[in-house]
Enzyme design. Structure first.
Site, short mmCIF file in Angstrom:
data_model
loop_
_atom_site.label_atom_id
_atom_site.label_comp_id
_atom_site.label_asym_id
_atom_site.label_seq_id
_atom_site.Cartn_x
_atom_site.Cartn_y
_atom_site.Cartn_z
N CYS A 1 -13.21 -0.06 -15.69
CA CYS A 1 -14.12 0.55 -15.83
C CYS A 1 -13.15 2.61 -15.84
O CYS A 1 -12.89 3.04 -14.67
CB CYS A 1 -14.67 1.70 -14.94
SG CYS A 1 -16.00 3.35 -15.11
N CYS B 1 -16.12 -1.62 -21.22
CA CYS B 1 -17.23 -2.45 -21.17
C CYS B 1 -17.74 -3.55 -21.79
O CYS B 1 -17.53 -4.50 -20.46
CB CYS B 1 -18.66 -1.22 -20.97
SG CYS B 1 -18.28 0.58 -20.40
N GLU C 1 0.59 -0.69 -0.03
CA GLU C 1 -0.17 0.11 0.05
C GLU C 1 0.97 1.22 0.12
O GLU C 1 0.13 1.96 -0.50
CB GLU C 1 -1.03 -0.03 0.99
CG GLU C 1 -1.83 -1.10 1.08
CD GLU C 1 -2.90 -0.70 -0.25
OE1 GLU C 1 -3.19 0.35 -0.36
OE2 GLU C 1 -3.13 -1.91 -0.36
#
Length: 325
Positions: free
Chosen positions: A201, A207, A50
Site C-alpha cells: 500500500c 494490491c 530506529e
C-alpha cells in the site's frame, strides 16, 4: 458497538476485526522483507536502527547499521566512544542530521550510568532517553520488549485511510490503530502493518501484485480511489499534459513527418502558432517526448538526426517531428 449490532464499527472498520487481524499477521508471517533488526530483540540494536531510519530508506540503513554495531556492539561500548568518532561515522554514512548521532551517544551514556546497562522497557520510560521521542520509544518497546502501543507512521496512516476510510486526523488514526492491534502482540503487529504500507500500500498501490490481505475489506480497493494524506488526488486527465502527449503520438502514428504548424491543429483545436498554445508550447511538449525517446525532432525534413535543441528554439517553424523508428 451499539445495541443494534451494526455491520461496521467507527470509521468503516469491519465488524469482524479479528478476521482482519488474522489476515494481516498471516500475510506478514508467510513472507516479508528480510532486515537484520527484525531478527533480534536487542533493544540497543533496535534503537540504533530506529534512529538511523528517521531520514534514510531501510534498504540503505542495512550496511550502516551492521558497520555501526560491528564498531560499537553495545550501549556500553558506544558510551565509551569519543563522540567525535560517532558523529564522524554518521556523517560518513550520510545518515542525516548529526545531532541524532550526538543524542544516540548521550542515550547510550544514560543507559550505562543511570540504568546500570539495562534498557527501560515501556514507551513512557524510553522517552527519558536523550533524543527518543514518542514514535521511537514506542517502536523500541514494541520490537524489543513486545510492550508497545500501535505504531502510527506515514505508512500506517496511508493504510488506514485507504482501507477503512479513516479521516485524515491524527486522533482518528491513533484510535483505529489501537483498536486494531491485538493485545500483547505489538512486535508482530507493528511490523506487519508497516510492511503492508511499505510493500502493498505504497504511494503507488500494488494490491494484487503483493497479495494485500485486506482487499476484501478495503474501501480504496472497492472504489478505485487510492488517494491518501501523502498521495494527492490524481489530476484530471481531460486537458492535461498527459492527454496532449498522447494525442501527439497518436497523430504522428498516421503521418511520416509533420511540422509543428501541421501537427498543432491536429493535437488541439485552439492551436495558434503564436498564441498561448502555439509553437513554443508544442515544441516543449515534443521535446519531452523526444527525451523519452518516443519522437525524433529535426530541422531537416526526412532526416533521422535530431535537431540541435538551442538552434531549433530560434526557428520553430522549421522543426519537423516524427515517431522514433
Amino acid at each position: 458497538m451499539s445495541d443494534g449490532e451494526p455491520d461496521e464499527t467507527a470509521y468503516g472498520l469491519p465488524a469482524d476485526a479479528d478476521a482482519v487481524r488474522k489476515a494481516l499477521v498471516a500475510w506478514y508471517e508467510a513472507d516479508h522483507r528480510s532486515f537484520p533488526w527484525r531478527e533480534t530483540d536487542d533493544a540497543y540494536a533496535i534503537l540504533v536502527c530506529e534512529v538511523m531510519s528517521q531520514q534514510t530508506q531501510l534498504e540503505r540503513v542495512v550496511d550502516a547499521w551492521n558497520a555501526f554495531l560491528d564498531r560499537w556492539p553495545t550501549a556500553q561500548s558506544l558510551a565509551a566512544a569519543d563522540r567525535a568518532d560517532v558523529v564522524g561515522f554518521w556523517s560518513d554514512h550520510s545518515l542525516g542530521y548529526n545531532n541524532r548521532a550526538r543524542y544516540l551517544h548521550e542515550a547510550a551514556t544514560q543507559i550505562t550510568e543511570e540504568y546500570d546497562g539495562s534498557f527501560p522497557e515501556t514507551p513512557t520510560e524510553l522517552q527519558e532517553l536523550m533524543g527518543v521521542g514518542p514514535y521511537t520509544a514506542n517502536a523500541v518497546a514494541s520490537f524489543a520488549f513486545n510492550a508497545g502501543d500501535a505504531v502510527v507512521d506515514t505508512n500506517v496512516k496511508r493504510v488506514l485511510y485507504r482501507a477503512f476510510d479513516v479521516p485524515d486526523d491524527d486522533e482518528a488514526f491513533e484510535s483505529v490503530a489501537r483498536e486494531l492491534m491485538p493485545a500483547g502482540a505489538s512486535r508482530v503487529w507493528n511490523n506487519a502493518i508497516m510492511e503492508l504500507g511499505g510493500v502493498a500500500c505504497g504511494k503507488r498501490p500494488r494490491c494484487d501484485e503483493a497479495g494485500c490481505p485486506w482487499r476484501q475489506w478495503c474501501h480504496a480497493y472497492q472504489t478505485g480511489d487510492f488517494t491518501a494524506p501523502d498521495v494527492p488526488t490524481q489530476p484530471s486527465f481531460e486537458g492535461s499534459r498527459r492527454q496532449f502527449r498522447g494525442r501527439v503520438v497518436s497523430v504522428l502514428s498516421e503521418y511520416d513527418e509533420l511540422t509543428l504548424d501541421e501537427l498543432g491543429p491536429r493535437v488541439r483545436v485552439d492551436y495558434s502558432p503564436d498564441g498561448e498554445y502555439g509553437r513554443d508550447w508544442l515544441r516543449e511538449l515534443c521535446l519531452d517526448l523526444a527525451d523519452d525517446e518516443l519522437l525524433t525532432i529535426s530541422d531537416d525534413p526526412g532526416s533521422s538526426e535530431p535537431a540541435e535543441t538551442e538552434t531549433a528554439a530560434s526557428s520553430t517553424q522549421s522543426i519537423f517531428v516524427s515517431l522514433k523508428q
